[in-house]
Design a protein around this motif. Sequence first.
Motif, PDB file in Angstrom:
ATOM      1  N   CYS A  26       0.857  -1.190   0.000  1.00 13.61           N
ATOM      2  CA  CYS A  26       0.000   0.000   0.000  1.00 13.61           C
ATOM      3  C   CYS A  26       0.889   1.234   0.000  1.00 13.61           C
ATOM      4  O   CYS A  26       1.714   1.406   0.903  1.00 13.61           O
ATOM      5  CB  CYS A  26      -0.909   0.005   1.228  1.00 13.61           C
ATOM      6  N   ARG A  33       0.747   5.266  -0.039  1.00  9.62           N
ATOM      7  CA  ARG A  33      -0.062   6.472   0.123  1.00  9.62           C
ATOM      8  C   ARG A  33       0.870   7.624   0.472  1.00  9.62           C
ATOM      9  O   ARG A  33       1.722   7.507   1.351  1.00  9.62           O
ATOM     10  CB  ARG A  33      -1.109   6.308   1.229  1.00  9.62           C
ATOM     11  N   ASP A  75      -4.677  -6.983   5.874  1.00  4.25           N
ATOM     12  CA  ASP A  75      -4.004  -5.817   6.443  1.00  4.25           C
ATOM     13  C   ASP A  75      -4.983  -4.647   6.404  1.00  4.25           C
ATOM     14  O   ASP A  75      -5.419  -4.222   5.328  1.00  4.25           O
ATOM     15  CB  ASP A  75      -2.740  -5.496   5.648  1.00  4.25           C
ATOM     16  N   GLN A  76      -5.339  -4.128   7.562  1.00  8.33           N
ATOM     17  CA  GLN A  76      -6.342  -3.065   7.623  1.00  8.33           C
ATOM     18  C   GLN A  76      -5.893  -1.813   6.883  1.00  8.33           C
ATOM     19  O   GLN A  76      -6.723  -1.052   6.369  1.00  8.33           O
ATOM     20  CB  GLN A  76      -6.644  -2.734   9.092  1.00  8.33           C
ATOM     21  N   ALA A  77      -4.586  -1.575   6.797  1.00 12.23           N
ATOM     22  CA  ALA A  77      -4.084  -0.374   6.123  1.00 12.23           C
ATOM     23  C   ALA A  77      -4.332  -0.403   4.622  1.00 12.23           C
ATOM     24  O   ALA A  77      -4.223   0.633   3.958  1.00 12.23           O
ATOM     25  CB  ALA A  77      -2.592  -0.215   6.392  1.00 12.23           C
TER      26      ALA A  77
END
Length: 368
Positions: A178, A180, A316-318
């Motif tokens: 991820c 960001r 993975d919550q992210a």
Amino acid sequence: MQGINDFNLWEGWILQLFDAATGLLVFIFAILAIIICCLLCGNLPETNETSTKTRTSTRQRSPPEQRYPSRVVREPPFAPRPIPGVSHAVTKVTPSSPTGSKEVKALRGGEFVGNRMRFKVKVLNDTPYTITDVRVFLISYPSAALRLASDDDDEFFPKIEPAGFRSPTFDFLPTQDCVRGDIVAGVSYIDMTGKAHTLSTRPFVIRAVCDLLIPDQVTPEEFTARLRSHEHGEIVIKVEEWTPEEMFDKALRIVDESNFFEISSKSDMKEGIAFSTITGLAKGKYTGKSVGVQISITGPSKKKGATCIIRVSGEDQAMILPAIDDLKERLSAWLCPLCSSPLTLENVADLKAGKVIECPFCCVSIGR
């Protein structure tokens, strides 16, 4: 003898007259001296002061308000009005820039190419003069999720001619599934007067998850079992430009292009309302953690205006919110029906106006 007596007589009269005149002059001078002394000392005789007051009181007039009842006495303004033309004549004149109204611009863009994030900066010299000692450098980037593919974080160009440009690129390698953050670059240069300038680009926003995924092929039963232990999030979007059937075809392409393995896809219609569901699964390229997606589409059949529910589940919550944002942007974008490439804003405006456009990538006609 008689003549002598007459002469003596006349001489006596003349002397007496002279003495009288002299005495009168002395008296007048004495009076004047007394008056002058009184004026200097401020002690005028009472009779003179009284007579002066009497004369002054007799000369007093009635106030203007009594003589002219309707007349209004106005006070003069505190500040005088400026003379027309003078205020403009004394205005400070700002010297014009030697480069005129045109300027040097710093533009930016980026995309994922394979396993790399390619960030490009374009320095455009829109002035009529040559700029020198041009340096393009990185100011900020999400170093926790990206690392430079090389050791150089800047590029140098000796000069850029009028109406010319330079476009250096910076390659990043993702270190997480991820990514960001924002990438910001700076540009410094010397103008034709020898003055140094520094400017920066607008932040390039990265919200990438789907580009860093690989398809994960499992059975529908395994897919359901995995999602039971995952966190999830969802969002509802309304699209006015497409029918439910068009959105179903579009969602199928987006799931495939977003590197999800298509687990299932089905559509149904009941009482004129279309229902469609698409599920897919992928895993992170670097961590191997699973990400599942389910897109549900409903709306009146064959009519524009569909409702889409995007539900993302992740180990993975992210990764959940970035994946939702990524899929939302892809679903809301205008794509070519043949090659699925995104259309430009000008293309979209022409389509909404009922015009026929040509895809800038595959050159197919759209809108007929």
